[in-house]
Design a protein around this motif. Sequence first.
Motif: not given
Length: 186
Positions: A47-54
Amino acid sequence: MIRSLLMLPLLLLLAACQSTQVQRDFDPQRDFSAYRTWSWQEPALQYRPDDPRIKSDLTEQRIRSAVSEQLDQRGLRQAQGANSADVLIQAWFIVDERSQQYTSASMGAWGSPWHGFWGGPMYTDTRTIHYQVGTLQIDFYDADDGKLIWRGSAEQVLRDNPGSPQERAGMFRETITKVLSQYPPH
C-alpha cells in the motif's frame, strides 16, 4: 441559472474522469505461453501510503481473491509452493490526493440588438476540486530470474462513499478484470 449552466462542463469533465484508465507494459522477449503456474511474492499486496484507512486485511482478501479468480480464468494455476511457481505475483494499491482548479466567467450586458449592448461587470468564479485517485497495479516476476516480465495497472477516481462490502469487492473484481484482460500480451 447561468452559473448552473457553467458548472455543466465541469460535471461532464469529472464524469469522464470516473472511467478506469488501464495501462500495461511487458518484456517482449519472454515466451508467456511457458508460464503455467503462479504464486504470491510476499508481501503480496503493498500500500501507498501506508495508512490504516487504506490498508486493510479485508481489502487484501478482496484483491487476492479477484486476482486468483482472473489468473485461473487465464489458465494459470496457483502453485502449492513458491519454489514450483513459474511466475510470482505482487499487487500495489496506491492512493494519491489530487486537485484541479476550474474558473468560469460571466459578463452582464444590457440593451437590444437594434441600439447596441452596454457592457456590465464581469464575474469570475474559481473553484478547486480535491479528490483521490486509486491505482491498482499488478506485477508479474519470472520466478527463475526474479525480473519483472509484465505490469498492468488501472487508475480511477475514488468515490467518497466506497459502498457496502459487496460493492467494494465488486469494484476490485471489475478493476482487476480490466487490468488482467491485457494478459498475456498478444
